[in-house]
Design an enzyme around this catalytic site. Structure first.
Site, PDB file in Angstrom:
ATOM      1  N   ASN A 112      -5.590  38.867  40.180  1.00 47.21           N
ATOM      2  CA  ASN A 112      -5.687  39.505  39.030  1.00 47.21           C
ATOM      3  C   ASN A 112      -4.112  39.700  38.392  1.00 47.21           C
ATOM      4  O   ASN A 112      -3.935  40.787  37.915  1.00 47.21           O
ATOM      5  CB  ASN A 112      -6.421  41.198  39.284  1.00 47.21           C
ATOM      6  N   HIS A 115       0.183  43.645  40.785  1.00 46.91           N
ATOM      7  CA  HIS A 115      -0.136  44.829  41.427  1.00 46.91           C
ATOM      8  C   HIS A 115       0.625  45.867  40.886  1.00 46.91           C
ATOM      9  O   HIS A 115       1.739  45.931  40.804  1.00 46.91           O
ATOM     10  CB  HIS A 115       0.163  44.449  42.950  1.00 46.91           C
TER      11      HIS A 115
HETATM   12  P1  CMP Z   1      -4.029  45.215  43.896  1.00 43.91           P
HETATM   13  O1  CMP Z   1      -3.766  46.231  42.965  1.00 43.91           O
HETATM   14  O2  CMP Z   1      -3.069  44.339  44.540  1.00 43.91           O
HETATM   15  O3  CMP Z   1      -4.444  46.020  45.604  1.00 43.91           O
HETATM   16  C1  CMP Z   1      -5.343  45.252  46.277  1.00 43.91           C
HETATM   17  C2  CMP Z   1      -5.885  44.046  45.834  1.00 43.91           C
HETATM   18  O4  CMP Z   1      -7.103  43.727  46.651  1.00 43.91           O
HETATM   19  C3  CMP Z   1      -6.494  44.163  44.522  1.00 43.91           C
HETATM   20  O5  CMP Z   1      -5.413  44.250  43.633  1.00 43.91           O
HETATM   21  C4  CMP Z   1      -7.259  42.767  44.464  1.00 43.91           C
HETATM   22  O6  CMP Z   1      -6.239  41.737  44.095  1.00 43.91           O
HETATM   23  C5  CMP Z   1      -7.470  42.585  46.002  1.00 43.91           C
HETATM   24  N1  CMP Z   1      -9.070  42.615  45.982  1.00 43.91           N
HETATM   25  C6  CMP Z   1      -9.789  41.614  46.314  1.00 43.91           C
HETATM   26  N2  CMP Z   1     -10.983  42.063  46.281  1.00 43.91           N
HETATM   27  C7  CMP Z   1     -11.277  43.201  45.994  1.00 43.91           C
HETATM   28  C8  CMP Z   1     -12.344  44.334  45.943  1.00 43.91           C
HETATM   29  N3  CMP Z   1     -13.609  43.981  46.156  1.00 43.91           N
HETATM   30  N4  CMP Z   1     -11.895  45.644  45.818  1.00 43.91           N
HETATM   31  C9  CMP Z   1     -10.649  45.924  45.644  1.00 43.91           C
HETATM   32  N5  CMP Z   1      -9.533  44.893  45.495  1.00 43.91           N
HETATM   33  C10 CMP Z   1      -9.789  43.708  45.871  1.00 43.91           C
END
Ligand code: CMP
Length: 132
Positions: A112, A115
């Site tokens: 995504n 962060h």
């Molecule tokens: P981030 O904001 O970096 O915080 C945790 C990360 O886990 C999130 O962004 C996503 O990149 C990753 N992630 C992968 N799968 C999930 C999920 N099902 N729910 C939340 N975060 C996820």
């Protein structure tokens, strides 16, 4: 003025989107006060995401975050944490509002692109993780 942490993730560095993301941050009036290019080890990525210990996505997330260069940076602005979360959008790009960074360039819920710290307390901890 307050501070928050943003990380440009490996999916975005791989697609040469570092400059694009920085441009979006600067247009939104965030000041970059610290920035590094890092290649996280799996151990470091697991430590950074320790709050997600036990979650089913953690192993994949750790592998992804250590798969290529990432760019952590400290951003300063009034209401930095809240304003950055709004600019970044929902975790899942498919659910992120139009105009947000994740809606624009995120590939999926894991890849995504960025962060952003979710609270002032976590911002302090996450800034300390990357910057002395
Ligand atoms: P981030 O904001 O970096 O915080 C945790 C990360 O886990 C999130 O962004 C996503 O990149 C990753 N992630 C992968 N799968 C999930 C999920 N099902 N729910 C939340 N975060 C996820």
């Amino acid at each position: 003025m307050s501070r928050t942490l943003l990380i440009i993730k490996p999916d975005a560095t791989a697609r040469n989107l570092v400059g694009h993301i920085i441009n979006r941050l600067e247009k939104a009036r965030f000041k970059i006060v610290e920035m590094r290019l890092v290649r996280l080890t799996e151990r470091e990525a697991r430590k950074f995401y320790a709050v997600h210990e036990g979650k089913p996505f953690l192993n994949d997330l750790v592998a992804f975050m250590s798969s290529g260069p990432a760019v952590p940076m400290v951003l300063e602005k009034e209401n930095a944490v809240t304003d950055l979360r709004i600019l970044v959008g929902a975790t899942d790009p498919a659910r992120a509002d139009c105009g947000t960074i994740r809606h624009e360039i995120g590939e999926n819920i894991e890849r995504n692109s960025v962060h952003a710290s979710d609270s002032d307390e976590n911002a302090r901890k996450e800034i300390a993780f990357f910057f002395d």
